[in-house]
Design a protein around this motif. Structure first.
Motif, PDB file in Angstrom:
ATOM      1  N   CYS A  61      27.324  73.298  36.805  1.00 58.91           N
ATOM      2  CA  CYS A  61      27.580  74.048  35.577  1.00 58.91           C
ATOM      3  C   CYS A  61      26.470  73.812  34.554  1.00 58.91           C
ATOM      4  N   SER A  62      26.472  74.634  33.530  1.00 60.48           N
ATOM      5  CA  SER A  62      25.435  74.545  32.505  1.00 60.48           C
ATOM      6  C   SER A  62      25.453  73.190  31.807  1.00 60.48           C
ATOM      7  N   ILE A  63      26.624  72.615  31.597  1.00 58.90           N
ATOM      8  CA  ILE A  63      26.718  71.319  30.907  1.00 58.90           C
ATOM      9  C   ILE A  63      26.077  70.224  31.751  1.00 58.90           C
ATOM     10  N   SER A  64      26.416  70.143  33.027  1.00 54.01           N
ATOM     11  CA  SER A  64      25.869  69.067  33.866  1.00 54.01           C
ATOM     12  C   SER A  64      24.362  69.207  34.023  1.00 54.01           C
ATOM     13  N   GLN A  65      23.887  70.415  34.217  1.00 47.40           N
ATOM     14  CA  GLN A  65      22.457  70.607  34.446  1.00 47.40           C
ATOM     15  C   GLN A  65      21.652  70.459  33.153  1.00 47.40           C
ATOM     16  N   ALA A  66      22.190  70.908  32.037  1.00 46.34           N
ATOM     17  CA  ALA A  66      21.514  70.714  30.748  1.00 46.34           C
ATOM     18  C   ALA A  66      21.464  69.233  30.395  1.00 46.34           C
ATOM     19  N   SER A  67      22.557  68.521  30.631  1.00 43.04           N
ATOM     20  CA  SER A  67      22.599  67.090  30.354  1.00 43.04           C
ATOM     21  C   SER A  67      21.578  66.349  31.217  1.00 43.04           C
ATOM     22  N   THR A  68      21.426  66.777  32.472  1.00 50.90           N
ATOM     23  CA  THR A  68      20.454  66.159  33.373  1.00 50.90           C
ATOM     24  C   THR A  68      19.040  66.382  32.844  1.00 50.90           C
ATOM     25  N   SER A  69      18.744  67.596  32.410  1.00 47.49           N
ATOM     26  CA  SER A  69      17.431  67.899  31.848  1.00 47.49           C
ATOM     27  C   SER A  69      17.172  67.065  30.590  1.00 47.49           C
ATOM     28  N   MET A  70      18.149  67.016  29.694  1.00 46.99           N
ATOM     29  CA  MET A  70      18.000  66.255  28.455  1.00 46.99           C
ATOM     30  C   MET A  70      17.802  64.773  28.749  1.00 46.99           C
ATOM     31  N   MET A  71      18.563  64.252  29.717  1.00 46.00           N
ATOM     32  CA  MET A  71      18.441  62.853  30.097  1.00 46.00           C
ATOM     33  C   MET A  71      17.035  62.565  30.588  1.00 46.00           C
ATOM     34  N   SER A  72      16.502  63.426  31.458  1.00 41.98           N
ATOM     35  CA  SER A  72      15.171  63.177  32.016  1.00 41.98           C
ATOM     36  C   SER A  72      14.111  63.164  30.910  1.00 41.98           C
ATOM     37  N   ALA A 124      24.847  62.893  34.973  1.00 41.30           N
ATOM     38  CA  ALA A 124      23.422  62.536  35.054  1.00 41.30           C
ATOM     39  C   ALA A 124      23.184  61.105  34.591  1.00 41.30           C
ATOM     40  N   TRP A 125      23.906  60.708  33.562  1.00 43.32           N
ATOM     41  CA  TRP A 125      23.723  59.368  32.992  1.00 43.32           C
ATOM     42  C   TRP A 125      24.255  58.295  33.932  1.00 43.32           C
ATOM     43  N   ASN A 126      25.372  58.574  34.573  1.00 40.47           N
ATOM     44  CA  ASN A 126      25.901  57.636  35.572  1.00 40.47           C
ATOM     45  C   ASN A 126      24.956  57.537  36.769  1.00 40.47           C
ATOM     46  N   THR A 127      24.353  58.659  37.142  1.00 36.90           N
ATOM     47  CA  THR A 127      23.415  58.674  38.263  1.00 36.90           C
ATOM     48  C   THR A 127      22.142  57.910  37.899  1.00 36.90           C
ATOM     49  N   LEU A 128      21.656  58.090  36.682  1.00 35.08           N
ATOM     50  CA  LEU A 128      20.494  57.330  36.209  1.00 35.08           C
ATOM     51  C   LEU A 128      20.796  55.835  36.241  1.00 35.08           C
ATOM     52  N   GLN A 129      21.973  55.465  35.743  1.00 37.11           N
ATOM     53  CA  GLN A 129      22.352  54.054  35.732  1.00 37.11           C
ATOM     54  C   GLN A 129      22.393  53.495  37.154  1.00 37.11           C
ATOM     55  N   GLN A 130      22.941  54.263  38.067  1.00 38.59           N
ATOM     56  CA  GLN A 130      22.989  53.853  39.477  1.00 38.59           C
ATOM     57  C   GLN A 130      21.576  53.641  40.018  1.00 38.59           C
ATOM     58  N   GLY A 131      20.666  54.562  39.712  1.00 39.14           N
ATOM     59  CA  GLY A 131      19.279  54.443  40.165  1.00 39.14           C
ATOM     60  C   GLY A 131      18.594  53.217  39.605  1.00 39.14           C
ATOM     61  N   LEU A 132      18.797  52.957  38.311  1.00 41.03           N
ATOM     62  CA  LEU A 132      18.203  51.768  37.696  1.00 41.03           C
ATOM     63  C   LEU A 132      18.777  50.492  38.275  1.00 41.03           C
ATOM     64  N   ASP A 133      20.096  50.492  38.522  1.00 36.94           N
ATOM     65  CA  ASP A 133      20.741  49.307  39.100  1.00 36.94           C
ATOM     66  C   ASP A 133      20.205  49.015  40.504  1.00 36.94           C
ATOM     67  N   GLU A 134      19.956  50.071  41.268  1.00 33.27           N
ATOM     68  CA  GLU A 134      19.446  49.885  42.626  1.00 33.27           C
ATOM     69  C   GLU A 134      18.008  49.382  42.639  1.00 33.27           C
ATOM     70  N   LEU A 135      17.273  49.661  41.582  1.00 33.89           N
ATOM     71  CA  LEU A 135      15.882  49.207  41.486  1.00 33.89           C
ATOM     72  C   LEU A 135      15.763  47.740  41.066  1.00 33.89           C
ATOM     73  N   GLU A 136      16.787  47.220  40.414  1.00 32.99           N
ATOM     74  CA  GLU A 136      16.737  45.844  39.930  1.00 32.99           C
ATOM     75  C   GLU A 136      16.776  44.873  41.102  1.00 32.99           C
TER      76      GLU A 136
END
Length: 163
Positions: free
Chosen positions: A67-78, A147-159
């Motif tokens: 949806c527009s909310i999830s994809q816009a939030s992902t763009s804004m997060m990036s 998007a924010w939960n996914t970013l957090q997951q990615g950062l956690d996996e990199l630690e």
């Protein structure tokens, strides 16, 4: 305040129609995290390239559909985390989730949000504030935070383990 709501709507639509940082990065060296919301079918893919010497988000690319909310939030997060130190990216994650939770808990009468407001102190959210209207529709909060939960997951996996 209809003028502000219109502006927020335009910001969301702009990020949805012309997402920032769309694409992929080679894995490795980048890390890839995927998020999925089974309730509505939103999908988010985040590629992170963290500079090991400086601990800065050197590059971030996004993909997915929904949806527009999830994809816009992902763009804004990036756009918000690219070029920032990982610590600042984590602070933005906490602040954005607090923004969503404060409004949600006020709507549900659980609290006045003061317990979460410390997370927002000193954090400039910029365009991300456009998403605060989402909390009027509680089912959409998960769309905005995916998007924010996914970013957090990615950062956690990199630690490294034990850090």
């Amino acid at each position: 305040m209809p003028g502000l709501e219109d502006l927020y709507r335009e910001i969301i639509l702009d990020h949805y129609r012309a997402p920032r940082n769309r694409g992929e990065l080679p894995v490795p060296p980048a890390a890839k995290a995927e998020g999925f919301n089974p309730l509505c079918g939103d999908e988010v893919v985040v590629y992170l390239d963290i500079d090991p010497g400086t601990d800065f988000v050197r590059d971030v690319k996004i993909g997915g559909q929904g949806c527009s909310i999830s994809q816009a939030s992902t763009s804004m997060m990036s756009a918000a985390v690219k070029g920032k130190p990982v610590d600042e990216a984590r602070k933005l994650i906490r602040a954005f989730k607090a923004l969503m939770s404060i409004h949600e808990s006020k709507l549900e009468g659980e609290s006045d949000g003061s317990d979460l407001s410390a997370e927002l102190e000193g954090v400039r959210l910029g365009d991300l504030e456009a998403l605060q209207g989402v909390v009027k529709f509680p089912v959409r909060i998960k769309c905005a935070t995916l998007a924010w939960n996914t970013l957090q997951q990615g950062l956690d996996e990199l630690e490294p383990a034990g850090t």
